[in-house]
Design a protein around this motif. Structure first.
Motif, PDB file in Angstrom:
ATOM      1  N   CYS A   1     -19.627 -14.719   2.726  1.00  0.00           N
ATOM      2  CA  CYS A   1     -18.416 -15.386   2.247  1.00  0.00           C
ATOM      3  C   CYS A   1     -17.477 -14.380   1.591  1.00  0.00           C
ATOM      4  O   CYS A   1     -16.269 -14.425   1.774  1.00  0.00           O
ATOM      5  CB  CYS A   1     -18.773 -16.503   1.275  1.00  0.00           C
ATOM      6  SG  CYS A   1     -19.955 -16.028  -0.007  1.00  0.00           S
TER       7      CYS A   1
ATOM      8  N   CYS B   1     -28.182 -21.375  -0.196  1.00  0.00           N
ATOM      9  CA  CYS B   1     -27.560 -20.041  -0.157  1.00  0.00           C
ATOM     10  C   CYS B   1     -28.629 -18.963  -0.022  1.00  0.00           C
ATOM     11  O   CYS B   1     -29.646 -18.988  -0.699  1.00  0.00           O
ATOM     12  CB  CYS B   1     -26.749 -19.814  -1.427  1.00  0.00           C
ATOM     13  SG  CYS B   1     -26.010 -18.178  -1.552  1.00  0.00           S
TER      14      CYS B   1
ATOM     15  N   CYS C   1     -26.312 -13.756   1.163  1.00  0.00           N
ATOM     16  CA  CYS C   1     -25.972 -12.714   2.126  1.00  0.00           C
ATOM     17  C   CYS C   1     -24.621 -12.105   1.789  1.00  0.00           C
ATOM     18  O   CYS C   1     -24.310 -11.004   2.191  1.00  0.00           O
ATOM     19  CB  CYS C   1     -25.949 -13.293   3.534  1.00  0.00           C
ATOM     20  SG  CYS C   1     -24.685 -14.540   3.803  1.00  0.00           S
TER      21      CYS C   1
HETATM   22  S1  SF4 Z   1     -22.040 -16.888   2.889  1.00  0.00           S
HETATM   23 FE1  SF4 Z   1     -21.993 -16.963   0.649  1.00  0.00          FE
HETATM   24  S2  SF4 Z   1     -22.520 -19.059   0.156  1.00  0.00           S
HETATM   25 FE2  SF4 Z   1     -23.137 -18.738   2.275  1.00  0.00          FE
HETATM   26  S3  SF4 Z   1     -25.287 -18.092   2.161  1.00  0.00           S
HETATM   27 FE3  SF4 Z   1     -24.070 -16.231   2.172  1.00  0.00          FE
HETATM   28  S4  SF4 Z   1     -23.747 -15.751  -0.016  1.00  0.00           S
HETATM   29 FE4  SF4 Z   1     -24.426 -17.892   0.101  1.00  0.00          FE
END
Ligand code: SF4
Ligand code: SF4
Ligand code: SF4
Ligand code: SF4
Ligand code: SF4
Lengths: 297, 335
Positions: free
Chosen positions: A193, A187, A190
């Motif tokens: 999600c 992770c 970012c």
């Molecule tokens: S989308 Fe969510 S789970 Fe995936 S890297 Fe980004 S913060 Fe982490």
């Protein structure tokens, strides 16, 4: 179907019934679909519908999108699975049924990721949700586009996600822990999600509360684990398994496994599945004397 | 100097030669169903068939999270201690010509008003070996920003695929030393180079016009920003994979008694990026944050550092969950 969709969108905009149609259009090269916001009836022609229409556009109905809200009453092009999220948003009081015009699309499945498209929709490039879909005929809509399909989902859910959950469940706790620690180690914090999830509509996410800092923002194992677990917990009984979070994750963390596992747990404990009925409140926000208390040990 | 080649079967020997001397070898490898830059140990981990890695190699120069100081809380004082910069000898192998061109901008920023040794020391100890592209996709647009699979900006050694070998071109002094240090692995001779993949230049884009329009402050409140970027969900994924994005945040972590100060990746696409303590946010809407990203690439960097803000690698386009394509905005701003 595309024609009916365009006609309907055009009509809705012309009559002033809605001020914006949130739908899918092509990118410049016509290789990928991308969300479009149609305000001019003449532009309704640019709406498209095909198995590349993966985005769950219910996201743009949430309160984070103030500029879209400011355009006026929206119509949204939605697949059955997207409508589930709209339903959850309504049960959580985010807006009322009449605040949005739902153009429900009869659906025979989409691709898991747009990159997989080679011109034909084959089962192996469809996500697990499509193989088990019970809303291919949109269940809540103001207008339905497309012929009714008589697809019935398999009795026992099938597909990669379910297989993997079964495999993990059969392992000792230490192995399961190791599996997730490894997955979460990638992770990058970012928050894609969260941003892509229409049910993550908080304007101040708990990760952004820094007095005190509940969740460390660093992408180290402790910070990653606390972030991913907290997000999972905040979606219990709400997540509809739309799969957007996993699709958006730039490092391919199998978030669908967590989501589906939670859905199974909620179904077991409360006999509830989110996204079907706008009048039933989700179990996490109601108290019932019948609630099982078997988790208190 | 005679023409050098590197037999592909010698890659393992090269890796051993680097790691044997205590260095780390970073190369594109397959992990969780995608090709990413990672520290690797053997040649069979190196991905053969890829366009470019999903992440940029910046994380080996500028990690996602790193401790830059440690502190202990006294009764009425704070004891702050610096930490040693961890800068191992590193070889980044298999980078693409576009991404190597990002290093000039990185360096410019990290040596601008303050020399950030956490970056500079690592960069000094890193050798970048690029391989010209023989494959590409519809997101690649290096040729539109005046780069190409033949560019050698930022590279120390430039390789070309040539059947079972690579042809080798030394670009920098560092590259020369690298070849000398691992001389046994490289051979002499010629090989027929494979054809390169050349992305078609987007003819509707005129970089000079883009810059000129961004220079004119009148564009700032142009409604076209909202129109083009309304769909952006502010996920920041684009900035995390971008080889030229390098914004960071400083956080203190620990207990009431001791802790560490960390430098973490941040993103201008987040609303908290510009949120003031008063509650005021000068970039209240997502399109304003997007405007910043675009201006950073095509105005601030070229103007301030005369370096490239965007190298056309297309990563931001590939990862964007709503397929917001930066080239479409470039087309609009070329009008
Ligand atoms: S989308 Fe969510 S789970 Fe995936 S890297 Fe980004 S913060 Fe982490
Ligand atoms: S889950 Fe159902 S409605 Fe959603 S994309 Fe798949 S088949 Fe269509
Ligand atoms: S958590 Fe993921 S799968 Fe669940 S509703 Fe949100 S985006 Fe969809
Ligand atoms: S802005 Fe996009 S195309 Fe340009 S360097 Fe960054 S990731 Fe690559
Ligand atoms: S990846 Fe796309 S949606 Fe996410 S912040 Fe960047 S442009 Fe916006």
């Amino acid at each position: 179907m595309e024609n009916t969709l365009r006609q309907k969108a055009k009509g809705l905009l012309e009559s002033g019934e809605v001020k914006v149609v949130i739908g899918y259009g092509w990118n410049r090269a016509k290789t990928r679909t991308t969300p479009v916001f149609i305000t001019d009836p003449a532009e309704a022609e640019s709406l498209v519908w095909n198995p590349l229409c993966v985005n769950n556009l219910s996201l743009y109905l949430t309160r984070k999108f103030k500029e879209i809200k400011a355009l006026g009453r929206p119509a949204v092009v939605a697949k059955g699975c997207d409508i589930k999220n709209i339903v959850v948003l309504m049960t959580e009081g985010q807006f009322k049924r009449e605040d949005v015009f739902i153009i429900g699309m009869t659906c025979s499945g989409t691709v898991y990721r747009q990159e997989l498209w080679k011109g034909e929709l084959t089962p192996n490039i469809m996500p697990t949700k499509c193989h088990n879909c019970d809303v291919r005929n949109p269940h809540v809509a103001d207008f339905v586009v497309g012929e009714k399909t008589n697809f019935t989902p398999p009795e026992v859910p099938t597909g990669m996600v379910f297989d993997k959950i079964k495999e993990l469940d059969s392992k000792p706790q230490a192995d399961r822990w190791a599996f997730w620690v490894k997955e979460f180690s990638r992770c990058v914090k970012c928050y894609a999600c969260r941003q892509v999830c229409s049910l993550c509509y908080c304007e101040r996410c708990i990760t952004e509360k820094n007095m005190p800092q509940w969740i460390e923002t660093s992408a180290h194992p402790r910070g990653n684990l606390s972030w991913n677990l907290t997000r999972a917990m905040h979606l219990v009984g709400r997540c509809t398994f739309c799969g957007e979070c996993e699709r958006a994750c730039p490092v391919n963390i199998p978030l669908n496994l967590i989501n589906q596992k939670m859905i199974g747990v909620v179904k077991e404990a409360f006999d509830f599945k989110s996204g079907y009925d706008e009048k039933t409140h989700p179990p996490m926000i109601v108290f019932s004397p019948d609630d099982k208390e078997n988790f208190i040990k | 100097m005679a023409d050098k080649i590197l037999k592909k079967e010698k890659l393992g020997a090269l890796i051993e030669s680097v790691t044997g001397k205590g260095g780390r070898f970073v190369a594109p490898t397959t992990d969780a169903h995608q090709v990413v830059f990672k520290k690797i140990k053997s040649a069979d981990e190196v991905a053969g068939d890829y366009i470019l890695a999903r992440n940029s190699f910046k994380e080996f120069l500028f990690p996602q999270t790193e401790v830059v100081a440690e502190f202990t809380m006294g009764k009425d004082s704070v004891d702050m201690r610096g930490v040693e910069v961890h800068a191992p000898q590193t070889v980044v192998f298999g980078a693409r010509p576009c991404e190597a061109a990002s290093l000039a901008g990185m360096r410019a920023l990290f040596t601008w008003d303050f020399v950030d040794e956490f970056y500079t020391k690592r960069e000094e100890n890193t050798v970048v070996v690029t391989v010209g592209c023989t494959k590409g996709d519809d997101a690649c647009f290096c040729t539109t920003v005046n780069l190409s699979p033949e560019s050698t900006e930022g590279a120390d050694v430039y390789l070309r695929e040539a059947g079972d070998s690579y042809t080798v071109k030394v670009i920098s002094e560092k590259g020369k030393k690298f070849l000398e240090a691992h001389a046994a692995v490289f051979g002499e001779g010629k090989a027929k180079e494979d054809a390169l993949f050349m992305p078609e230049k987007i003819k509707e884009v005129d970089l000079a016009k883009v810059s000129a329009r961004l220079k004119d402050k009148g564009h700032y409140d142009d409604p076209v920003w909202a129109k083009l970027t309304r769909k952006c969900i502010g996920c920041g994924a684009c900035t995390f994979v971008c080889p030229t994005c390098r914004c960071f945040d400083m956080v203190d972590e620990g207990t009431a008694f001791e802790g560490e100060r960390r430098k973490n990746w941040d993103s201008c696409q987040y609303d908290t990026f510009t949120l003031h303590a008063s509650g005021h946010n000068p970039r209240e809407h997502q399109h304003q944050r997007w405007r910043n990203r675009f201006m950073c690439k095509f105005h601030f960097y070229p103007e301030k550092f005369s370096s490239k803000g965007c190298v056309g690698c297309g990563r931001c386009i590939r990862v964007c969950p709503v397929r917001l394509d930066i080239t479409e905005v470039m087309v609009e701003f070329s009008k």
